[in-house]
Design an enzyme around this catalytic site. Structure first.
Site, mmCIF file in Angstrom:
data_model
loop_
_atom_site.group_PDB
_atom_site.id
_atom_site.type_symbol
_atom_site.label_atom_id
_atom_site.label_comp_id
_atom_site.label_asym_id
_atom_site.label_seq_id
_atom_site.Cartn_x
_atom_site.Cartn_y
_atom_site.Cartn_z
ATOM 1 N N LYS A 20 0.821 -1.213 0.000
ATOM 2 C CA LYS A 20 0.000 0.000 0.000
ATOM 3 C C LYS A 20 0.859 1.269 0.000
ATOM 4 O O LYS A 20 2.068 1.228 0.289
ATOM 5 C CB LYS A 20 -0.967 -0.058 1.180
ATOM 6 C CG LYS A 20 -1.954 -1.234 1.046
ATOM 7 C CD LYS A 20 -2.997 -1.273 2.135
ATOM 8 C CE LYS A 20 -3.964 -2.432 1.924
ATOM 9 N NZ LYS A 20 -5.027 -2.492 2.949
ATOM 10 N N PHE A 66 -15.976 2.920 6.868
ATOM 11 C CA PHE A 66 -14.577 3.232 6.565
ATOM 12 C C PHE A 66 -14.296 3.375 5.070
ATOM 13 O O PHE A 66 -13.181 3.702 4.677
ATOM 14 C CB PHE A 66 -13.647 2.150 7.144
ATOM 15 C CG PHE A 66 -13.916 0.763 6.613
ATOM 16 C CD1 PHE A 66 -13.395 0.353 5.387
ATOM 17 C CD2 PHE A 66 -14.679 -0.132 7.342
ATOM 18 C CE1 PHE A 66 -13.635 -0.917 4.894
ATOM 19 C CE2 PHE A 66 -14.922 -1.420 6.853
ATOM 20 C CZ PHE A 66 -14.393 -1.801 5.631
ATOM 21 N N ARG A 114 1.747 -7.258 8.775
ATOM 22 C CA ARG A 114 0.943 -6.106 9.182
ATOM 23 C C ARG A 114 1.351 -5.582 10.558
ATOM 24 O O ARG A 114 1.250 -4.383 10.829
ATOM 25 C CB ARG A 114 -0.537 -6.464 9.148
ATOM 26 C CG ARG A 114 -1.097 -6.519 7.718
ATOM 27 C CD ARG A 114 -2.536 -6.960 7.685
ATOM 28 N NE ARG A 114 -3.094 -6.906 6.331
ATOM 29 C CZ ARG A 114 -4.021 -7.732 5.883
ATOM 30 N NH1 ARG A 114 -4.488 -8.701 6.676
ATOM 31 N NH2 ARG A 114 -4.477 -7.629 4.655
ATOM 32 N N ASN A 124 -2.996 -0.648 7.092
ATOM 33 C CA ASN A 124 -2.459 -1.953 7.502
ATOM 34 C C ASN A 124 -1.407 -2.507 6.537
ATOM 35 O O ASN A 124 -1.137 -3.698 6.519
ATOM 36 C CB ASN A 124 -3.592 -2.971 7.702
ATOM 37 C CG ASN A 124 -4.362 -3.250 6.422
ATOM 38 O OD1 ASN A 124 -4.099 -2.657 5.369
ATOM 39 N ND2 ASN A 124 -5.319 -4.161 6.497
ATOM 40 N N HIS A 127 -2.165 -5.853 1.278
ATOM 41 C CA HIS A 127 -3.447 -6.479 0.936
ATOM 42 C C HIS A 127 -3.210 -7.900 0.450
ATOM 43 O O HIS A 127 -2.193 -8.196 -0.186
ATOM 44 C CB HIS A 127 -4.146 -5.681 -0.177
ATOM 45 C CG HIS A 127 -5.331 -6.384 -0.772
ATOM 46 N ND1 HIS A 127 -6.586 -6.337 -0.218
ATOM 47 C CD2 HIS A 127 -5.428 -7.187 -1.873
ATOM 48 C CE1 HIS A 127 -7.414 -7.053 -0.950
ATOM 49 N NE2 HIS A 127 -6.751 -7.585 -1.964
#
Length: 212
Positions: A20, A66, A114, A124, A127
């Site tokens: 990410k 979220f 994570r 986090n 993915h």
């Protein structure tokens, strides 16, 4: 009388992994962990998704509280998408990732990715596809040109050929007859490359590819 047996088909499971935006600077060390964990990185691309593309990718989360923060976070900078392959790739990658909430991961799975790289329940770090159906959909989203195994056989293969292959091939062969080139094989190969209807596209939105 000898019965000829079909050759065994080897199927290696694939999953989608994403580094990410907030930890793309850790890509090299994360890839090293991935390779040392027995995965093969089949394909990799670095790209910057728009909020709309992130909404399409996380469509199953639509409507949750979220969701706006998730799409804003995932579109905040470049990310790295990878197709990982190995035996039971989906479950092994999820195990390596740890719990979705990085704060929980730090408590219960301190050695997970994570726990090491994540910040909280939203940021986090990484993915992973939850199951085979999700892996298939997510890989096609990020890598539209990839054929996701198992490859269709029987009637499914015939339907795929009739729908996706034969119309383009017929058009190319018709044009080949009209042009009568000196080297028909090379001409047809070039024509198919230029007129391939399955060229990579990502949800019909512009994507900014980052240099490797």
């Amino acid at each position: 009388m000898e019965i000829s047996m079909p050759p065994p088909q080897i199927y290696v499971e694939k999953t989608l992994a994403i580094i990410k935006p907030d930890i793309v600077d850790k890509e090299e060390e994360i890839q090293d962990i991935i390779l040392r964990s027995g995965f093969t990185i089949v394909q990799r691309r670095k790209l910057h998704l728009s909020p709309e593309q992130c909404s399409n990718f996380y469509v199953e989360q639509y409507g949750k509280m979220f969701f706006p923060n998730l799409t804003a976070y995932m579109s905040s900078g470049p990310l790295v998408a990878m197709i990982l392959a190995r035996h039971k790739a989906i479950s092994y990658w999820l195990e390596l990732l740890g719990p979705n909430n990085s704060l929980v991961a730090k408590e219960t799975h301190p050695d997970s990715l994570r726990a090491i790289y994540g910040t909280d329940d939203l940021r986090n770090a990484l993915h992973g596809s939850n199951d085979f159906a999700a892996a298939e959909r997510e890989i096609r989203f990020m890598f539209p040109e990839v054929i996701v195994e198992p490859i269709p056989i029987g009637q499914a293969a015939k339907d795929y050929l009739n729908l996706h292959i034969m119309p383009t091939l017929l058009e190319g062969l018709t044009e080949l007859c009209k042009q009568k080139p000196a080297d028909p094989l090379i001409w047809l190969a070039d024509w198919l490359l230029k007129n391939n209807p399955n060229k990579p596209k990502l949800c019909h939105h512009p994507v900014v590819e980052e240099p490797y």
